[in-house]
Design an enzyme around this catalytic site. Structure first.
Site, short mmCIF file in Angstrom:
data_model
loop_
_atom_site.label_atom_id
_atom_site.label_comp_id
_atom_site.label_asym_id
_atom_site.label_seq_id
_atom_site.Cartn_x
_atom_site.Cartn_y
_atom_site.Cartn_z
CG ASP A 7 70.97 115.25 87.62
OD1 ASP A 7 70.66 114.56 86.64
OD2 ASP A 7 70.18 115.99 88.23
CG ASP A 9 66.84 117.74 83.43
OD1 ASP A 9 66.92 118.74 82.72
OD2 ASP A 9 66.64 116.60 82.97
N GLY A 44 65.24 112.41 88.13
CA GLY A 44 66.22 111.38 87.80
C GLY A 44 65.67 110.16 87.09
CG ASN A 116 64.92 116.37 75.51
OD1 ASN A 116 64.79 116.37 74.28
ND2 ASN A 116 63.95 115.94 76.31
CG ASP A 168 68.06 117.45 91.25
OD1 ASP A 168 68.59 116.63 90.47
OD2 ASP A 168 66.88 117.85 91.10
C1 BG6 Z 1 65.96 113.60 84.25
C2 BG6 Z 1 64.85 114.32 84.97
O1 BG6 Z 1 67.09 114.40 84.21
O2 BG6 Z 1 65.57 113.28 82.92
C3 BG6 Z 1 63.58 113.47 84.91
O3 BG6 Z 1 65.22 114.54 86.31
C4 BG6 Z 1 63.24 113.16 83.46
O4 BG6 Z 1 62.54 114.16 85.54
C5 BG6 Z 1 64.41 112.46 82.81
O5 BG6 Z 1 62.08 112.34 83.39
C6 BG6 Z 1 64.17 112.13 81.33
O6 BG6 Z 1 64.14 113.33 80.60
P1 BG6 Z 1 63.81 113.47 79.06
O7 BG6 Z 1 64.34 114.83 78.71
O8 BG6 Z 1 64.56 112.36 78.33
O9 BG6 Z 1 62.35 113.33 78.90
MG MG Z 2 68.17 116.07 88.48
#
Ligand code: BG6
Ligand code: MG
Length: 207
Positions: A7, A9, A44, A116, A168
């Site tokens: 993972d 983030d 997640g 992202n 996590d």
């Molecule tokens: C996950 C995060 O990795 O990505 C989440 O843990 C988040 O909290 C999700 O909502 C989506 O992220 P993004 O960057 O596409 O808005």
């Molecule tokens: Mg995570």
């Protein structure tokens, strides 16, 4: 030889604090209570599902256009915060452990719900460590659905039973188990009993 699926983030980089800050800006604007505990439920989970969890705190009904607009505002602010990230935002522990796993011949992949992902990996100069990237741009169902990890295994050309997920998030641990993979819990998920292993320091993956 096992393949590792990480993972992003909250495991490789601590962007979870930026997610929190950006969602807090939206919640404050709407007068909705939002704290670290609620933030843990967003780990997640996809952007739109995260927004739905935040909007549970409001009695107002939001149209899909309003929701799209709020999610866009959150992402714009989040990306502004990400702009400040540099390779220094990856700990030496994470970088040297990834390198050692690669040197030992393991395949490495990303399994993240984030759209992202590639932007972040480029910012912190981690792109070259991974043989495959499965992220929010190639899935239609978010964790706890196993899709993101199944796709990562497929991109690597590995059987799920040969993959180890590092997570996590509770939702991510559930997703890894649903994919038929072994799961290591770290951070918030280190205390989750559904994880097969629990670690405090990233380099414990080498043991
Ligand atoms: C996950 C995060 O990795 O990505 C989440 O843990 C988040 O909290 C999700 O909502 C989506 O992220 P993004 O960057 O596409 O808005
Ligand atoms: Mg995570």
């Amino acid at each position: 030889m096992k393949a590792y699926i990480f993972d992003l983030d909250g495991v490789l980089v601590f962007t979870d604090k930026y997610h929190f800050k950006a969602w807090k800006m939206i919640a404050d604007k709407l007068g909705i209570d939002f704290d670290e505990e609620k933030n843990n439920r967003l780990r997640g989970v996809s952007r739109m599902e995260s927004l739905d969890i935040i909007l549970e705190g409001s009695t107002k009904k939001f149209s899909s256009e309003e929701k799209e607009d709020l999610a866009t505002q959150k992402n714009e602010y989040y990306k502004q915060l990400l702009e400040n990230m540099t390779p220094k935002d990856v700990s030496d522990d994470v970088r040297s452990t990834l390198k050692e796993l690669k040197d030992r011949g393991h395949k490495l992949a990303i399994g993240s719900s984030s759209k992202n992902t590639k932007f972040i990996l480029n910012k912190v100069d981690l792109m070259d460590y991974f043989d495959a990237i499965s992220d929010g741009t190639n899935i239609s169902r978010s964790k706890p659905d196993p899709e993101v990890f199944e796709k990562a295994a497929e991109f690597l050309g590995e059987e799920p039973k040969n993959c180890i997920v590092v997570e996590d998030a509770y939702a991510g641990v559930d997703a890894g188990k649903a994919a038929g993979m072994a799961v290591v819990g770290i951070g918030d998920a280190a205390s989750y009993d559904k994880a097969d292993y629990s670690i405090k320091e990233f380099n414990e993956l080498l043991e």
